[in-house]
Design a protein around this motif. Structure first.
Motif, mmCIF file in Angstrom:
data_model
loop_
_atom_site.group_PDB
_atom_site.id
_atom_site.type_symbol
_atom_site.label_atom_id
_atom_site.label_comp_id
_atom_site.label_asym_id
_atom_site.label_seq_id
_atom_site.Cartn_x
_atom_site.Cartn_y
_atom_site.Cartn_z
ATOM 1 N N THR A 1 -1.281 26.135 -9.489
ATOM 2 C CA THR A 1 -0.990 25.806 -8.101
ATOM 3 C C THR A 1 0.175 24.830 -8.057
ATOM 4 O O THR A 1 0.265 23.914 -8.870
ATOM 5 N N LYS A 2 1.072 25.021 -7.111
ATOM 6 C CA LYS A 2 2.188 24.105 -6.893
ATOM 7 C C LYS A 2 2.103 23.588 -5.464
ATOM 8 O O LYS A 2 1.939 24.360 -4.525
ATOM 9 N N VAL A 3 2.185 22.266 -5.310
ATOM 10 C CA VAL A 3 2.110 21.652 -3.986
ATOM 11 C C VAL A 3 3.453 21.021 -3.652
ATOM 12 O O VAL A 3 4.017 20.268 -4.449
ATOM 13 N N TRP A 4 3.952 21.330 -2.461
ATOM 14 C CA TRP A 4 5.207 20.772 -1.968
ATOM 15 C C TRP A 4 4.874 19.830 -0.805
ATOM 16 O O TRP A 4 4.115 20.191 0.093
ATOM 17 N N TYR A 5 5.467 18.636 -0.806
ATOM 18 C CA TYR A 5 5.175 17.628 0.209
ATOM 19 C C TYR A 5 6.384 17.407 1.120
ATOM 20 O O TYR A 5 7.510 17.273 0.653
ATOM 21 N N TYR A 6 6.123 17.346 2.422
ATOM 22 C CA TYR A 6 7.139 17.017 3.419
ATOM 23 C C TYR A 6 6.617 15.810 4.197
ATOM 24 O O TYR A 6 6.015 15.947 5.263
ATOM 25 N N ARG A 7 6.833 14.622 3.606
ATOM 26 C CA ARG A 7 6.198 13.420 4.155
ATOM 27 C C ARG A 7 7.176 12.264 4.355
ATOM 28 O O ARG A 7 6.765 11.213 4.845
ATOM 29 N N ALA A 8 8.444 12.423 3.987
ATOM 30 C CA ALA A 8 9.396 11.322 4.146
ATOM 31 C C ALA A 8 9.488 10.925 5.619
ATOM 32 O O ALA A 8 9.754 11.760 6.485
ATOM 33 N N GLY A 9 9.254 9.653 5.921
ATOM 34 C CA GLY A 9 9.312 9.184 7.299
ATOM 35 C C GLY A 9 8.173 9.660 8.168
ATOM 36 O O GLY A 9 8.233 9.554 9.395
ATOM 37 N N SER A 10 7.111 10.179 7.556
ATOM 38 C CA SER A 10 5.990 10.701 8.340
ATOM 39 C C SER A 10 5.238 9.582 9.046
ATOM 40 O O SER A 10 5.371 8.396 8.711
ATOM 41 N N ALA A 11 4.423 9.969 10.004
ATOM 42 C CA ALA A 11 3.596 8.981 10.704
ATOM 43 C C ALA A 11 2.691 8.253 9.721
ATOM 44 O O ALA A 11 2.498 7.030 9.824
ATOM 45 N N GLY A 12 2.144 8.982 8.754
ATOM 46 C CA GLY A 12 1.255 8.360 7.784
ATOM 47 C C GLY A 12 1.931 7.280 6.970
ATOM 48 O O GLY A 12 1.303 6.280 6.599
ATOM 49 N N SER A 13 3.213 7.457 6.678
ATOM 50 C CA SER A 13 3.941 6.460 5.898
ATOM 51 C C SER A 13 4.231 5.208 6.711
ATOM 52 O O SER A 13 4.646 4.181 6.152
ATOM 53 N N ARG A 14 4.011 5.276 8.025
ATOM 54 C CA ARG A 14 4.275 4.134 8.910
ATOM 55 C C ARG A 14 3.002 3.327 9.207
ATOM 56 O O ARG A 14 2.987 2.497 10.115
ATOM 57 N N LEU A 15 1.943 3.569 8.429
ATOM 58 C CA LEU A 15 0.719 2.779 8.548
ATOM 59 C C LEU A 15 1.053 1.295 8.406
ATOM 60 O O LEU A 15 1.842 0.909 7.535
ATOM 61 N N THR A 16 0.454 0.454 9.245
ATOM 62 C CA THR A 16 0.748 -0.976 9.218
ATOM 63 C C THR A 16 -0.541 -1.780 9.185
ATOM 64 O O THR A 16 -1.634 -1.265 9.455
ATOM 65 N N VAL A 17 -0.405 -3.053 8.897
ATOM 66 C CA VAL A 17 -1.546 -3.970 8.925
ATOM 67 C C VAL A 17 -2.190 -3.956 10.303
ATOM 68 O O VAL A 17 -3.414 -4.025 10.440
ATOM 69 N N GLY A 18 -1.374 -3.823 11.348
ATOM 70 C CA GLY A 18 -1.899 -3.813 12.710
ATOM 71 C C GLY A 18 -2.771 -2.623 13.042
ATOM 72 O O GLY A 18 -3.500 -2.640 14.039
ATOM 73 N N ASP A 19 -2.718 -1.569 12.220
ATOM 74 C CA ASP A 19 -3.557 -0.387 12.445
ATOM 75 C C ASP A 19 -4.983 -0.597 11.952
ATOM 76 O O ASP A 19 -5.852 0.256 12.184
ATOM 77 N N ILE A 20 -5.242 -1.701 11.251
ATOM 78 C CA ILE A 20 -6.551 -1.950 10.650
ATOM 79 C C ILE A 20 -7.328 -2.955 11.494
ATOM 80 O O ILE A 20 -6.880 -4.092 11.696
ATOM 81 N N ASP A 21 -8.493 -2.553 11.985
ATOM 82 C CA ASP A 21 -9.397 -3.450 12.686
ATOM 83 C C ASP A 21 -10.194 -4.220 11.635
ATOM 84 O O ASP A 21 -10.975 -3.618 10.900
ATOM 85 N N PRO A 22 -10.012 -5.546 11.529
ATOM 86 C CA PRO A 22 -10.738 -6.297 10.501
ATOM 87 C C PRO A 22 -12.244 -6.103 10.559
ATOM 88 O O PRO A 22 -12.926 -6.125 9.532
ATOM 89 N N GLY A 23 -12.772 -5.876 11.767
ATOM 90 C CA GLY A 23 -14.214 -5.680 11.911
ATOM 91 C C GLY A 23 -14.718 -4.461 11.178
ATOM 92 O O GLY A 23 -15.842 -4.458 10.658
ATOM 93 N N HIS A 24 -13.899 -3.421 11.127
ATOM 94 C CA HIS A 24 -14.306 -2.206 10.408
ATOM 95 C C HIS A 24 -14.452 -2.481 8.912
ATOM 96 O O HIS A 24 -15.359 -1.950 8.262
ATOM 97 N N ILE A 25 -13.560 -3.285 8.373
ATOM 98 C CA ILE A 25 -13.627 -3.601 6.950
ATOM 99 C C ILE A 25 -14.800 -4.535 6.666
ATOM 100 O O ILE A 25 -15.589 -4.304 5.734
ATOM 101 N N ARG A 26 -14.917 -5.574 7.447
ATOM 102 C CA ARG A 26 -15.940 -6.593 7.182
ATOM 103 C C ARG A 26 -17.357 -6.053 7.319
ATOM 104 O O ARG A 26 -18.269 -6.545 6.657
ATOM 105 N N SER A 27 -17.548 -5.051 8.165
ATOM 106 C CA SER A 27 -18.890 -4.514 8.381
ATOM 107 C C SER A 27 -19.227 -3.364 7.440
ATOM 108 O O SER A 27 -20.339 -2.833 7.481
ATOM 109 N N ALA A 28 -18.287 -2.976 6.582
ATOM 110 C CA ALA A 28 -18.505 -1.852 5.678
ATOM 111 C C ALA A 28 -19.294 -2.279 4.444
ATOM 112 O O ALA A 28 -19.376 -3.462 4.102
ATOM 113 N N SER A 29 -19.879 -1.288 3.782
ATOM 114 C CA SER A 29 -20.496 -1.527 2.482
ATOM 115 C C SER A 29 -19.480 -1.369 1.360
ATOM 116 O O SER A 29 -19.628 -1.973 0.295
ATOM 117 N N LEU A 30 -18.440 -0.554 1.616
ATOM 118 C CA LEU A 30 -17.447 -0.284 0.574
ATOM 119 C C LEU A 30 -16.130 0.111 1.216
ATOM 120 O O LEU A 30 -16.103 0.856 2.197
#
Length: 316
Positions: A101-130
């Motif tokens: 299998t060969k996988v080709w990626y088209y992700r340069a400048g994608s929305a996913g690559s623009r993930l930021t600290v502001g996208d993370i709700d601290p409450g979600h992390i603190r209340s998790a088990s893992l």
């Protein structure tokens, strides 16, 4: 008893895969789906009874709608910022031969690559088990790297277990850059997964899997699991050594098998299973993932785990 919850974050992309063997210029159709290491693990966990949240960033496009639809349909809690200025990433999967299998990626400048600290709700992390992370997200961009580190810091401050799958991708960064990042993240994590070739970026010339596990464990993690593909796996957990052979199957598509393995191990860990049972479930889930096309579609539910060892092929 409190039900454990896992939080993972990263890029999930649309996936267009060939429906027949051959190169793209000579095939007639593609099937549209989704894929991403962190969301693959989330699906594996959810199917095995562990509630999971995926955090990411998607475009305001139909492919982003597809990602949300599929993950929500799998029972995953989705926290996804929709970015009007970037598109959802795309993967193309080509089956050049029946066994490759060969996988080709088209992700340069994608929305996913623009993930930021502001996208993370601290409450979600603190209340998790893992919290589960991979080595893919910090390779996407500096701001995505900062988001991963912020999530890890939140988890550690709250006493939340941190799991890390190296998932080295040579198309995203050099071995030297990856090694530097892995050496920084590994000591911050409680459970670390990787192939022997991936761990070699950090451990150097060591070749025996258990020697590799000891070297990685010396950096801080209490649980180190070395994935060996068709040779199964080894693990070092709280100083004790374990080995487990793979479940033999006629593989159709091996992409996603490692994510199934990781999700299954974590599901059993959070359920209080022994290390032997965790590894048995992990290699079984990895085998299931190889039995169908697609990155996650073959991942098993707990009621299906015994099927690969069943003597009667027809269940009534």
């Amino acid at each position: 008893m409190t039900v454990p919850t896992v939080v993972t974050l990263g890029e999930t992309m649309a996936l267009a895969r060939a429906t027949e063997v051959g190169s793209f210029p000579h095939i007639g159709a593609l099937q549209l789906g989704i894929g991403g290491a962190e969301s693959n693990v989330a699906i594996a966990l959810t199917r095995l009874g562990i509630p999971t949240r995926w955090i990411g960033r998607l475009g305001t496009d139909s492919l982003g709608d597809l990602v949300v639809r599929e993950l929500v349909a799998e029972g995953i809690a989705v926290t996804a910022e929709r970015d009007p200025d970037a598109q959802t990433g795309l993967m193309l999967k080509e089956r050049r031969t029946a066994a490759s299998t060969k996988v080709w990626y088209y992700r340069a400048g994608s929305a996913g690559s623009r993930l930021t600290v502001g996208d993370i709700d601290p409450g979600h992390i603190r209340s998790a088990s893992l919290l589960h992370i991979t080595g893919i997200t910090p390779a996407l961009s500096q701001n995505a790297r900062e988001a991963v580190h912020a999530a890890v810091d939140l988890a550690r401050d709250a006493g939340v277990t941190v799991s890390f799958d190296l998932n080295y991708r040579s198309a995203l960064w050099s071995p030297e850059r990856a090694a530097t990042e892995f050496a920084e993240l590994i000591p911050l994590c409680d459970i670390v997964f990787g192939g022997d070739d991936e761990f070699a970026l950090v451990t150097g010339a060591l070749t025996h899997p258990l020697e590799i596990a000891h070297a990685v464990s010396a950096l801080g993690p209490r649980q180190v699991i070395v994935k060996l593909g068709i040779d199964g796996c080894v693990a070092l957990v709280d100083g004790a050594e374990y080995e487990r052979p793979a479940v033999p199957v006629q593989a159709i598509d091996t992409v996603g098998a490692g994510d199934a393995f990781v999700g299954a191990y974590l599901a059993d860990f959070l359920s209080g299973a022994s290390v032997d049972d965790r590894l048995a479930t992990a290699v079984t889930a990895g085998a299931f993932a190889c039995l169908v096309p697609g990155d996650w579609e073959g991942m098993p539910r707990r009621s299906e785990l015994a099927m690969l060892g069943a003597r009667e092929p027809v269940q009534r």
